[in-house]
Scaffold this motif. Structure first.
Motif, PDB file in Angstrom:
ATOM      1  N   SER A 133       0.846  -1.200   0.000  1.00 19.28           N
ATOM      2  CA  SER A 133       0.000   0.000   0.000  1.00 19.28           C
ATOM      3  C   SER A 133       0.876   1.243   0.000  1.00 19.28           C
ATOM      4  N   LEU A 134       0.244   2.354  -0.350  1.00 18.42           N
ATOM      5  CA  LEU A 134       0.967   3.621  -0.393  1.00 18.42           C
ATOM      6  C   LEU A 134       1.536   3.941   0.992  1.00 18.42           C
ATOM      7  N   GLU A 135       0.742   3.650   1.992  1.00 19.43           N
ATOM      8  CA  GLU A 135       1.173   3.957   3.357  1.00 19.43           C
ATOM      9  C   GLU A 135       2.412   3.134   3.740  1.00 19.43           C
ATOM     10  N   GLU A 136       2.417   1.864   3.317  1.00 19.44           N
ATOM     11  CA  GLU A 136       3.582   1.017   3.585  1.00 19.44           C
ATOM     12  C   GLU A 136       4.814   1.526   2.838  1.00 19.44           C
ATOM     13  N   LEU A 137       4.567   1.973   1.613  1.00 20.40           N
ATOM     14  CA  LEU A 137       5.660   2.513   0.809  1.00 20.40           C
ATOM     15  C   LEU A 137       6.253   3.749   1.493  1.00 20.40           C
ATOM     16  N   TYR A 138       5.386   4.624   1.975  1.00 17.63           N
ATOM     17  CA  TYR A 138       5.844   5.825   2.680  1.00 17.63           C
ATOM     18  C   TYR A 138       6.692   5.439   3.893  1.00 17.63           C
ATOM     19  N   LYS A 139       6.214   4.432   4.613  1.00 11.96           N
ATOM     20  CA  LYS A 139       6.955   3.993   5.801  1.00 11.96           C
ATOM     21  C   LYS A 139       8.342   3.498   5.426  1.00 11.96           C
ATOM     22  N   GLU A 140       8.412   2.762   4.324  1.00 14.48           N
ATOM     23  CA  GLU A 140       9.702   2.246   3.851  1.00 14.48           C
ATOM     24  C   GLU A 140      10.666   3.387   3.528  1.00 14.48           C
ATOM     25  N   VAL A 141      10.141   4.411   2.854  1.00 18.91           N
ATOM     26  CA  VAL A 141      10.992   5.551   2.474  1.00 18.91           C
ATOM     27  C   VAL A 141      11.507   6.255   3.732  1.00 18.91           C
ATOM     28  N   ILE A 142      10.627   6.429   4.708  1.00 15.10           N
ATOM     29  CA  ILE A 142      11.028   7.087   5.957  1.00 15.10           C
ATOM     30  C   ILE A 142      12.087   6.252   6.683  1.00 15.10           C
ATOM     31  N   LEU A 143      11.870   4.950   6.746  1.00 15.41           N
ATOM     32  CA  LEU A 143      12.840   4.090   7.434  1.00 15.41           C
ATOM     33  C   LEU A 143      14.186   4.072   6.723  1.00 15.41           C
ATOM     34  N   ASP A 144      14.139   4.125   5.396  1.00 13.80           N
ATOM     35  CA  ASP A 144      15.382   4.145   4.623  1.00 13.80           C
ATOM     36  C   ASP A 144      16.206   5.388   4.963  1.00 13.80           C
ATOM     37  N   HIS A 145      15.543   6.547   5.022  1.00 16.29           N
ATOM     38  CA  HIS A 145      16.265   7.782   5.352  1.00 16.29           C
ATOM     39  C   HIS A 145      16.719   7.780   6.812  1.00 16.29           C
ATOM     40  N   TYR A 146      15.943   7.150   7.672  1.00 15.52           N
ATOM     41  CA  TYR A 146      16.309   7.080   9.093  1.00 15.52           C
ATOM     42  C   TYR A 146      17.558   6.215   9.273  1.00 15.52           C
ATOM     43  N   ARG A 147      17.584   5.077   8.586  1.00 11.81           N
ATOM     44  CA  ARG A 147      18.703   4.143   8.736  1.00 11.81           C
ATOM     45  C   ARG A 147      19.943   4.632   8.009  1.00 11.81           C
ATOM     46  N   THR A 148      19.736   5.279   6.855  1.00 16.45           N
ATOM     47  CA  THR A 148      20.852   5.760   6.041  1.00 16.45           C
ATOM     48  C   THR A 148      20.664   7.246   5.762  1.00 16.45           C
ATOM     49  N   PRO A 149      20.862   8.070   6.787  1.00 17.65           N
ATOM     50  CA  PRO A 149      20.595   9.501   6.590  1.00 17.65           C
ATOM     51  C   PRO A 149      21.544  10.128   5.564  1.00 17.65           C
ATOM     52  N   ARG A 150      20.995  10.991   4.722  1.00 16.00           N
ATOM     53  CA  ARG A 150      21.802  11.721   3.753  1.00 16.00           C
ATOM     54  C   ARG A 150      22.311  13.002   4.395  1.00 16.00           C
ATOM     55  N   ASN A 151      23.526  13.376   4.021  1.00 15.77           N
ATOM     56  CA  ASN A 151      24.114  14.643   4.503  1.00 15.77           C
ATOM     57  C   ASN A 151      24.152  14.750   6.026  1.00 15.77           C
ATOM     58  N   LYS A 152      24.393  13.612   6.681  1.00 23.43           N
ATOM     59  CA  LYS A 152      24.517  13.625   8.132  1.00 23.43           C
ATOM     60  C   LYS A 152      25.928  14.084   8.479  1.00 23.43           C
ATOM     61  N   GLY A 153      26.007  15.033   9.385  1.00 20.89           N
ATOM     62  CA  GLY A 153      27.310  15.503   9.838  1.00 20.89           C
ATOM     63  C   GLY A 153      27.462  17.002   9.650  1.00 20.89           C
ATOM     64  N   ARG A 154      28.436  17.548  10.353  1.00 22.70           N
ATOM     65  CA  ARG A 154      28.690  18.991  10.266  1.00 22.70           C
ATOM     66  C   ARG A 154      29.220  19.361   8.892  1.00 22.70           C
ATOM     67  N   VAL A 155      28.979  20.603   8.518  1.00 22.10           N
ATOM     68  CA  VAL A 155      29.624  21.169   7.341  1.00 22.10           C
ATOM     69  C   VAL A 155      30.612  22.205   7.864  1.00 22.10           C
ATOM     70  N   ASP A 156      31.885  22.008   7.584  1.00 22.70           N
ATOM     71  CA  ASP A 156      32.914  22.968   8.019  1.00 22.70           C
ATOM     72  C   ASP A 156      33.797  23.359   6.863  1.00 22.70           C
ATOM     73  N   PRO A 157      34.032  24.624   6.622  1.00 19.35           N
ATOM     74  CA  PRO A 157      33.416  25.730   7.366  1.00 19.35           C
ATOM     75  C   PRO A 157      31.966  25.923   6.948  1.00 19.35           C
ATOM     76  N   HIS A 158      31.162  26.532   7.815  1.00 10.19           N
ATOM     77  CA  HIS A 158      29.769  26.813   7.468  1.00 10.19           C
ATOM     78  C   HIS A 158      29.477  28.290   7.720  1.00 10.19           C
ATOM     79  N   ASP A 159      28.398  28.765   7.135  1.00  9.94           N
ATOM     80  CA  ASP A 159      27.991  30.156   7.337  1.00  9.94           C
ATOM     81  C   ASP A 159      26.962  30.283   8.444  1.00  9.94           C
ATOM     82  N   VAL A 160      26.110  29.281   8.585  1.00 11.40           N
ATOM     83  CA  VAL A 160      25.086  29.307   9.627  1.00 11.40           C
ATOM     84  C   VAL A 160      25.007  27.935  10.286  1.00 11.40           C
ATOM     85  N   ALA A 161      24.914  27.920  11.591  1.00 10.70           N
ATOM     86  CA  ALA A 161      24.614  26.697  12.326  1.00 10.70           C
ATOM     87  C   ALA A 161      23.473  27.031  13.275  1.00 10.70           C
ATOM     88  N   LEU A 162      22.467  26.183  13.310  1.00  5.67           N
ATOM     89  CA  LEU A 162      21.301  26.475  14.147  1.00  5.67           C
ATOM     90  C   LEU A 162      20.772  25.168  14.728  1.00  5.67           C
TER      91      LEU A 162
END
Ligand code: ZN
Length: 142
Positions: free
Chosen positions: A2-31
């Motif tokens: 189902s669409l809902e299951e598909l959405y859950k899969e996408v969320i879990l994929d990003h949770y398990r393998t986060p993109r762009n995780k980590g600091r950016v140095d040097p950076h202009d803004v940190a919040l």
């Protein structure tokens, strides 16, 4: 699947393998912002090249929705202009408020956040990264 299951899969994929995780140095803004209702924390790092968001990264901890949403956001925002990134964050907020359907093709993985609209308590989790972004962009332009 189902669409809902598909959405859950996408969320879990990003949770398990986060993109762009980590600091950016040097950076202009940190919040750093958090969602006390759930205990989610996000720290966002932005690096600009003129009007373009050249680098974006985040650190954080919390529930799968908050972290997956931040991961999706960084993936989508990287390389956009500040103006376009601001518009996208407004559009996502309207979508999460149920005021807008959202353009399925343009949103990509972000569409999976729509599954969260049904769970009001979770909307703050999904929007934590986006709200942090909106504030960071304002900070950078002031
Ligand atoms: Zn949460």
């Amino acid at each position: 699947m189902s669409l809902e299951e598909l959405y859950k899969e996408v969320i879990l994929d990003h949770y398990r393998t986060p993109r762009n995780k980590g600091r950016v140095d040097p950076h202009d803004v940190a919040l750093e912002r958090n969602n006390p209702l759930c205990g989610d924390e996000i720290e966002l790092f932005l690096k600009f090249d003129g009007e373009t968001i050249q680098g974006i990264g985040f650190e954080g901890k919390g529930c799968s929705i908050s972290q997956a949403s931040a991961s999706m956001m960084t993936e989508k925002i990287k390389g956009l202009t500040v103006k376009n990134a601001g518009e996208l964050s407004e559009s996502i907020k309207r979508m999460m408020a149920g005021e807008e359907e959202g353009d399925l093709n343009a949103l990509g993985d972000l569409v999976s956040l729509k599954g969260v609209v049904k769970y009001p308590v979770r909307i703050k989790c999904a929007l934590l990264g986006w709200n942090t972004l909106a504030e960071a962009l304002q900070e950078s332009s002031s």
